[in-house]
Design a protein around this motif. Structure first.
Motif, PDB file in Angstrom:
ATOM      1  N   LEU A  86      47.021  34.807 161.319  1.00  0.00           N
ATOM      2  CA  LEU A  86      48.259  35.580 161.440  1.00  0.00           C
ATOM      3  C   LEU A  86      47.950  37.039 161.737  1.00  0.00           C
ATOM      4  N   LEU A  87      47.022  37.619 160.984  1.00  0.00           N
ATOM      5  CA  LEU A  87      46.679  39.024 161.195  1.00  0.00           C
ATOM      6  C   LEU A  87      46.092  39.234 162.590  1.00  0.00           C
ATOM      7  N   LYS A  88      45.238  38.310 163.006  1.00  0.00           N
ATOM      8  CA  LYS A  88      44.671  38.409 164.350  1.00  0.00           C
ATOM      9  C   LYS A  88      45.773  38.428 165.405  1.00  0.00           C
ATOM     10  N   SER A  89      46.789  37.564 165.246  1.00  0.00           N
ATOM     11  CA  SER A  89      47.872  37.479 166.223  1.00  0.00           C
ATOM     12  C   SER A  89      48.684  38.768 166.290  1.00  0.00           C
ATOM     13  N   ARG A  90      48.619  39.563 165.216  1.00  0.00           N
ATOM     14  CA  ARG A  90      49.339  40.851 165.181  1.00  0.00           C
ATOM     15  C   ARG A  90      48.413  42.035 165.469  1.00  0.00           C
ATOM     16  N   GLY A  91      47.185  41.728 165.877  1.00  0.00           N
ATOM     17  CA  GLY A  91      46.240  42.795 166.199  1.00  0.00           C
ATOM     18  C   GLY A  91      45.703  43.527 164.984  1.00  0.00           C
ATOM     19  N   ILE A  92      45.677  42.862 163.829  1.00  0.00           N
ATOM     20  CA  ILE A  92      45.247  43.480 162.574  1.00  0.00           C
ATOM     21  C   ILE A  92      43.875  42.933 162.170  1.00  0.00           C
TER      22      ILE A  92
END
Length: 315
Positions: free
Chosen positions: A71-77
């Protein structure tokens, strides 16, 4: 950086654990931070998060760790997982590419005799899989022991050659074991000795939480700077956000700073609210030693004078 406190569950039981009060005083707060709560948090603070620390408890005991990372990866986090790595890796974790997922691990390591055989086997399996994305964290607690074991692990598994080093701090009003203020100069000498041994093996020990300038002589501070590690005496506590999206200043001050993270629109406002919560109880920080009040480094904000959790401890 903000931290997501994922779960209360932990199998280590370290005597200096900062998070222990969270477990004891969680009351009716849920045991885990849900994936939906994390998604709601990210949406609420749209674009304000660049990285998250993922911690607990033990993140490897959190059933949706891989889903959170994705999830974080998908938000650039970016994700940094703080773990003991003494449990089997969660299903699917070993298949993640740390570079693609913007993923790193900080492994909280004790000395060899703090592990049973199964825990150590899990630790070694983790290092074999993620050595390129892993660095070590060490808490100064027993001044009679040597962290040579950490240096050996770094060499054996080709880990990051930088160790994040903190001092065992008290929880507000007690509840864990910590380095007393009277032993801080001894702790300073201990850190110098460890940093020298590390440097002889091409390893850097960086300062994290708890250090104060007067633990060291001026020449010792200069020596540490020459060794190349981070030397700092200012609190850099991140915001911790846990189940039900309750937020607090940091683990040692957990009891003083709980607010609802969704009540604020910016991280700056949330941070100010948490600082105000602590200041309401503790007042203006003057440091843990009588001489902190007249210290030039304290006045110039080059040293915070120690963790404010000491204000509730008989020192």
């Amino acid at each position: 950086m903000a931290n997501l406190y994922l779960t209360h569950k932990c199998n280590r039981g370290c005597p200096f654990c900062f998070a222990r009060k969270v477990l004891k005083e969680s009351g009716k707060i849920n045991e885990t931070l849900s994936l939906k709560e994390i998604e709601n948090l990210i949406n609420h603070y749209d674009g304000q998060f660049k990285n998250f620390g993922l911690l607990g408890g033990e993140p490897f005991l959190y059933p949706e760790l891989v889903e959170v990372i994705k999830l974080l990866k998908s938000r650039g986090i970016t994700s940094t997982v703080f773990t003991s790595a003494t449990n089997p890796m969660p299903e699917g974790l070993a298949q993640l590419d740390p570079i693609e997922c913007k993923l790193a691990f900080v492994v909280n390591v004790g000395l060899r005799d703090t592990y049973n055989d199964r825990q150590f086997q899990n630790l070694e399996a983790f290092f074999n899989t993620f050595h390129q994305a892993a660095s070590l964290s060490y808490t100064i607690f027993d001044l009679s022991t040597s962290p040579t074991f950490l240096f050996d692990l770094i060499d054996k598994y080709n880990l990051s050659r930088i160790i994040r080093t903190g001092i065992a701090l008290p929880i507000y009003k007690g509840g864990n074991q910590y380095i007393p203020i009277d032993d801080y100069k001894k702790a300073g000498d201990y850190f110098i000795k460890c940093a020298d041994e590390a440097a002889s093996r091409g390893i850097i020990m960086n300062m994290d939480c708890g250090f104060i300038a007067c633990m060291f002589s001026t020449s010792q501070i200069g020596h540490l700077i020459k060794l190349g590690g981070h030397v700092g005496f200012v609190c850099g506590a991140a915001i911790d956000i846990g189940p039900e999206l309750k937020a607090w200043n940091c683990f040692p001050l957990f009891q003083l700073g709980k607010v609802n993270a969704m009540d604020y629109n910016t991280m700056e406002d949330l941070n100010c609210a948490l600082i105000h919560k602590v200041d309401e109880t503790l007042g203006e920080s003057c440091g843990v030693l009588p001489e902190c009040g007249s210290c030039d480094l304290k006045k110039r904000k080059r040293c915070d004078g120690g963790c404010r959790s000491f204000s509730s401890i008989d020192i």
